[in-house]
Design an enzyme around this catalytic site. Structure first.
Site, PDB file in Angstrom:
ATOM      1  N   ILE A  85       0.830  -1.213   0.000  1.00 32.94           N
ATOM      2  CA  ILE A  85       0.000   0.000   0.000  1.00 32.94           C
ATOM      3  C   ILE A  85       0.863   1.262   0.000  1.00 32.94           C
ATOM      4  O   ILE A  85       0.489   2.279  -0.604  1.00 32.94           O
ATOM      5  CB  ILE A  85      -1.004   0.013   1.179  1.00 32.94           C
ATOM      6  N   ASP A 161      -7.372  -2.128   4.956  1.00 28.04           N
ATOM      7  CA  ASP A 161      -7.529  -2.977   6.135  1.00 28.04           C
ATOM      8  C   ASP A 161      -6.248  -3.736   6.414  1.00 28.04           C
ATOM      9  O   ASP A 161      -5.458  -4.006   5.509  1.00 28.04           O
ATOM     10  CB  ASP A 161      -8.612  -4.023   5.888  1.00 28.04           C
ATOM     11  N   GLY A 303      -5.495  -6.607  -0.136  1.00 26.76           N
ATOM     12  CA  GLY A 303      -6.121  -5.695   0.812  1.00 26.76           C
ATOM     13  C   GLY A 303      -5.242  -4.498   1.066  1.00 26.76           C
ATOM     14  O   GLY A 303      -4.549  -4.025   0.156  1.00 26.76           O
ATOM     15  N   GLU A 304      -5.260  -3.973   2.294  1.00 26.25           N
ATOM     16  CA  GLU A 304      -4.447  -2.811   2.726  1.00 26.25           C
ATOM     17  C   GLU A 304      -4.919  -1.505   2.080  1.00 26.25           C
ATOM     18  O   GLU A 304      -4.443  -0.436   2.436  1.00 26.25           O
ATOM     19  CB  GLU A 304      -2.951  -2.980   2.370  1.00 26.25           C
ATOM     20  N   GLY A 305      -5.820  -1.595   1.081  1.00 24.91           N
ATOM     21  CA  GLY A 305      -6.219  -0.423   0.308  1.00 24.91           C
ATOM     22  C   GLY A 305      -5.516  -0.360  -1.037  1.00 24.91           C
ATOM     23  O   GLY A 305      -5.615   0.638  -1.756  1.00 24.91           O
TER      24      GLY A 305
END
Lengths: 338, 338
Positions: A85, A161, A303-305
């Site tokens: 991210i 997240d 994930g993580e954005g």
């Protein structure tokens, strides 16, 4: 959404030198952004990815391919700039903000926003993840985070997240709102093997049986089978929508949060922009439930954005299309025959 | 492709702080770019979109929603900066180059590269589009264009097209290489109505019957049912591949050119990067024929190189992922359990 700005945007797009509608989702985005920002040519200056972190008691069922210690380790990785991210947010010119909503371990870093509601959830396959009060607190952490960033000038947010095991509660939330069989909604998360996948499906099945979540009570669903970071993501979306700020939704976990937010306040979907279609099999069903259409299909499942960060570039492209393209008249180009 | 650099790239990606393969196509792209550029951390500095323009005799069958005069009008629009591709190329930091390979009208502009092979093709529903020599010349224009830009420093190319009526020959080329019924391969192009769609399918059917293109003779296919800009796009891809330069393939027309290029020299697919999945129904079949996977699904159908321009950002993201992310060791993050 501001219907007048949206109508004006649509009219302008139809007069630009291209067949009507031929830029597809870029045109839809330009219309949506006009409706959200209440002007024809909104600009995006400050992009922020909010990464919500929390832990999950259900990991003791063996549902994840990574140990729980990875949650705090990755938080520190975010804050020192080495995670996926970080790279993609820098690439997009976006800032990241990381909030500890409920990791099991103690994590300290000067840039970490610590709003720990509790130390991880309880194991959902044996009882509720958290109390109703804790679920509300988690949502409030998200609202506060969004408001804080908006106060500091953010004009678009992206959700992110971190939480080892969090595809399990996300799948459980999806299962509450979908009629499809669990096998179609549950995926391999970070990449679990067949054995762990069986444990995961079993754990979710038990979570649904024991907790009996009521679809009409989204906060109840969150507290029974959800997660702290999922609640904070829902809150972040609600907080952004309440301030008329668009939110780019990342992948599977973020979309689980988006479902909770949409069930609490359906109007907030107007402010959601879907980014990518995750490799998690249930993600398509989630996006359909929300009436959202993803723009990227990259087989991503980090994930993580990360998906949201990639999508910022497309939102900016849409805003440039409506403001910079020439009309048929300006360019002296003949219009459509029929 | 350089297998050693690809193996090193794969190893590095597997050691970065994310589940293995979780960045999907971004990881595949990083590996492919390492193989093409023969180094682990290639950089992209000069991005160029080559827009090939040509006209089509088949428009007299009423297959397009726009009059033929729009081809030269849009070329002038490209050169004055008001078209969709201008906005998206600027957004991507890419240069555009526009080549008149065969428009029917005379077009003059100091920035236009005039390499007119002939004034538009003949009507493919009544005979061949052009002679074999003209088809070869069109391909050569593309090769020269690619080489010229590479000599000037381009390290990645994107394909683009302009030519009223050009989804018709593109569909005809696809039909030569696909077993699916024509109805599934032919779409509405710039947005034709049902009546014109019927005329279009009829025209393509006749083109295939009259010309009897032989799938094993791609230059023959191009000369019989193709187009001048489609030939130039094929040449551009061949020219880039011959110099080990990656080419981002735009939508339906560009992919028709890519099929011709791949049938001439199958190895050139190694240098192709698919950008988006076009709204034209046959595009998915085309990409499958080439073994390519699109990254964007934006419902776009504008051509001009707009999809390729959007995809440059994703290629750059992939290169940053492999060079900027931290490894598990560097970040002190625990690895996968199994």
């Amino acid at each position: 959404l501001d219907e007048i700005s949206m109508k004006k945007a649509k009219e302008r797009l139809d007069n630009l030198t291209k067949p009507r509608g031929s830029l597809g989702i870029l045109e839809d985005l330009a219309v949506k952004m006009a409706g959200i920002k209440r002007e024809l040519y909104p600009k995006i200056k400050n992009k922020v990815i909010t990464i919500m972190a929390g832990d999950h008691g259900v990991v003791e069922e063996g549902v994840s391919a990574f140990p729980q210690e990875v949650t705090p380790q990755m938080i520190l990785n975010f804050l020192s700039g080495g995670a996926g991210i970080n790279v993609l947010a820098r690439h997009a010119g976006a800032k990241i903000v990381c909030v500890d909503v409920g990791t099991a371990a103690d994590v300290f870093h000067p840039d970490l926003i610590i709003k720990k509601v509790r130390r991880g959830t309880d194991n959902i396959s044996r009882g509720p993840a958290m109390t109703r009060e804790e679920a509300i607190k988690a949502i409030e952490v998200g609202i506060e985070t969004a408001w804080n960033e908006i106060d500091k000038g953010a004009d678009i947010l992206g959700t992110g997240d971190m939480g080892i095991g969090n595809t399990t509660p996300s799948s459980a939330i999806l299962a509450v709102y979908s009629d499809e069989p669990l096998e179609k909604l549950v995926g391999r998360g970070t990449g679990i093997n067949d054995e762990r996948l069986k444990l995961k499906i079993k754990a979710i099945n038990r979570a649904l049986e024991i907790n009996q979540p009521d679809p009409n009570d989204p906060i109840g669903v969150l507290s029974k089978v959800g997660g702290l970071e999922i609640g904070a993501i829902a809150g972040c979306i609600l907080g952004a929508a309440s301030r008329r700020i668009p939110v780019v939704i990342d992948g599977f976990i973020s979309t689980a949060g988006a479902i909770i937010a949409a069930k609490i306040e359906p109007l907030c979907t107007n402010y959601m922009i879907a980014s990518h279609s995750s490799e998690e099999p249930g993600h398509k069903t989630m996006l359909k439930l929300l009436g959202l259409e993803p723009m990227l299909s990259m087989r991503m499942r980090l994930g993580e954005g990360t998906g949201a960060a990639l999508a910022f570039n497309l939102v900016e492209a849409a805003l440039k299309i409506i403001s910079e393209m020439a009309t048929f008249d300006e360019a002296g180009v003949s219009g459509q025959l029929e």
